[in-house]
Design a protein around this motif. Sequence first.
Motif, PDB file in Angstrom:
ATOM      1  N   LEU A  68       0.806  -1.216   0.000  1.00 16.08           N
ATOM      2  CA  LEU A  68       0.000   0.000   0.000  1.00 16.08           C
ATOM      3  C   LEU A  68       0.837   1.264   0.000  1.00 16.08           C
ATOM      4  O   LEU A  68       0.548   2.211  -0.723  1.00 16.08           O
ATOM      5  CB  LEU A  68      -0.938  -0.011   1.222  1.00 16.08           C
ATOM      6  N   ASN A  69       1.866   1.300   0.817  1.00 14.64           N
ATOM      7  CA  ASN A  69       2.714   2.491   0.905  1.00 14.64           C
ATOM      8  C   ASN A  69       4.129   2.015   1.222  1.00 14.64           C
ATOM      9  O   ASN A  69       4.458   1.776   2.384  1.00 14.64           O
ATOM     10  CB  ASN A  69       2.189   3.428   1.996  1.00 14.64           C
ATOM     11  N   TYR A  70       4.955   1.893   0.190  1.00 11.94           N
ATOM     12  CA  TYR A  70       6.276   1.293   0.381  1.00 11.94           C
ATOM     13  C   TYR A  70       7.180   2.102   1.315  1.00 11.94           C
ATOM     14  O   TYR A  70       7.873   1.521   2.150  1.00 11.94           O
ATOM     15  CB  TYR A  70       6.951   1.073  -0.970  1.00 11.94           C
ATOM     16  N   ILE A  72       6.317   3.934   3.922  1.00 12.25           N
ATOM     17  CA  ILE A  72       5.853   3.658   5.286  1.00 12.25           C
ATOM     18  C   ILE A  72       6.175   2.219   5.669  1.00 12.25           C
ATOM     19  O   ILE A  72       6.568   1.929   6.802  1.00 12.25           O
ATOM     20  CB  ILE A  72       4.336   3.913   5.402  1.00 12.25           C
ATOM     21  N   CYS A  76       8.477   1.530   8.977  1.00 13.47           N
ATOM     22  CA  CYS A  76       7.968   0.770  10.125  1.00 13.47           C
ATOM     23  C   CYS A  76       8.919  -0.366  10.485  1.00 13.47           C
ATOM     24  O   CYS A  76       9.267  -0.552  11.660  1.00 13.47           O
ATOM     25  CB  CYS A  76       6.585   0.209   9.812  1.00 13.47           C
ATOM     26  N   MET A 135       4.145   9.903   6.702  1.00 14.81           N
ATOM     27  CA  MET A 135       2.714   9.672   6.528  1.00 14.81           C
ATOM     28  C   MET A 135       2.010  10.921   6.014  1.00 14.81           C
ATOM     29  O   MET A 135       1.130  10.842   5.149  1.00 14.81           O
ATOM     30  CB  MET A 135       2.087   9.210   7.845  1.00 14.81           C
ATOM     31  N   THR A 138       3.155  11.512   2.246  1.00 14.00           N
ATOM     32  CA  THR A 138       2.580  10.559   1.301  1.00 14.00           C
ATOM     33  C   THR A 138       1.054  10.508   1.379  1.00 14.00           C
ATOM     34  O   THR A 138       0.421   9.676   0.697  1.00 14.00           O
ATOM     35  CB  THR A 138       3.140   9.146   1.553  1.00 14.00           C
ATOM     36  N   SER A 140      -0.824   9.413   3.657  1.00 13.25           N
ATOM     37  CA  SER A 140      -1.264   8.115   4.148  1.00 13.25           C
ATOM     38  C   SER A 140      -2.450   8.283   5.091  1.00 13.25           C
ATOM     39  O   SER A 140      -2.433   9.154   5.967  1.00 13.25           O
ATOM     40  CB  SER A 140      -0.112   7.418   4.874  1.00 13.25           C
ATOM     41  N   HIS A 143      -5.666   5.344  10.298  1.00 13.12           N
ATOM     42  CA  HIS A 143      -6.702   4.351  10.573  1.00 13.12           C
ATOM     43  C   HIS A 143      -7.054   4.325  12.057  1.00 13.12           C
ATOM     44  O   HIS A 143      -6.254   4.704  12.919  1.00 13.12           O
ATOM     45  CB  HIS A 143      -6.222   2.963  10.132  1.00 13.12           C
ATOM     46  N   ARG A 222       2.895  -3.012  11.311  1.00  9.10           N
ATOM     47  CA  ARG A 222       2.481  -2.583   9.965  1.00  9.10           C
ATOM     48  C   ARG A 222       0.991  -2.803   9.741  1.00  9.10           C
ATOM     49  O   ARG A 222       0.325  -1.982   9.110  1.00  9.10           O
ATOM     50  CB  ARG A 222       3.280  -3.368   8.925  1.00  9.10           C
ATOM     51  N   ILE A 226      -0.498   0.588   8.616  1.00  4.48           N
ATOM     52  CA  ILE A 226      -0.647   0.723   7.168  1.00  4.48           C
ATOM     53  C   ILE A 226      -1.969   0.154   6.663  1.00  4.48           C
ATOM     54  O   ILE A 226      -2.707   0.811   5.916  1.00  4.48           O
ATOM     55  CB  ILE A 226       0.524   0.033   6.432  1.00  4.48           C
ATOM     56  N   ASN A 227      -2.282  -1.063   7.077  1.00  8.02           N
ATOM     57  CA  ASN A 227      -3.445  -1.760   6.522  1.00  8.02           C
ATOM     58  C   ASN A 227      -4.760  -1.397   7.189  1.00  8.02           C
ATOM     59  O   ASN A 227      -5.830  -1.680   6.653  1.00  8.02           O
ATOM     60  CB  ASN A 227      -3.243  -3.273   6.612  1.00  8.02           C
TER      61      ASN A 227
END
Length: 265
Positions: A68-70, A72, A76, A135, A138, A140, A143, A222, A226-227
Amino acid sequence: MVKLKCYFVGFWRYRYLLYNLISRDFKLKYRRSVLGVAWSVLNPLLMMLVMWAVFGGLFPDLRGGDILNYPIFLLCGQLLFNFFRESTTLAMSSVLNNAPLLRKVYIPKYIFPLEKTCFGFVNCCFSFIALVLVMLFTLSPVHWTLPLALYPLLTLFVFSLGAGLVLATMTVFFRDVMHMWEVFTTALMYFSAIFYDPEMMSGWVQQFIKFNPIYWYITGFRRAVINGEGLSLSMVLVCGGCAAAALAFGLFVFKKNQDKFVLYL
């Protein structure tokens, strides 16, 4: 249970010493630095850029969107692994470096590995400013699962403390452990899925990587950051179980051998 209570009572009694030792190390680290604390932010940012350029070129599918975001993703893994490596490396030589003090006054010896682990954690917390900046840059999404990232981070702290206690004990008796640990952590870095997705690897390699506890801490962190997913039951059990086992084993080894330290310091 009684032993844990004794350790807690001793820790609470020497809490001011612990605070002063952390403060001393922090001041010494940045005493002659022009950038000062800002280097804790710049260093992971620059290392992330280097790794992004190198491994993004080697694995273009990752850079192109399979993750999703290389940036980040890289940062991490880098921040958590650097915390583990720094805290355990510092804890490893902490008893040796404080030998003159131990010969003069009574101080619980476990205070020194604990202090180095706490110092590494403080540095890691400052480095998270770099993660926030990336973050924002980008765009991001933030969440709702972000607070869940505290669990793998805190259990990694406990795991690192347990490993640091074992390493500090071994180093008193065998100085070569310091050199061997440097080689070991370098190899460990490549099996912690810092700059690649384990799904890219063949089946047996994926299974081998999963035997590495650091992989689970990084993956759990992560997943939350990220997810935007909650931690699976297996992640919770592995992260917590490895941390508890490492701390219990570290306390056992350290307590069993600490009375012999004076003969080898």
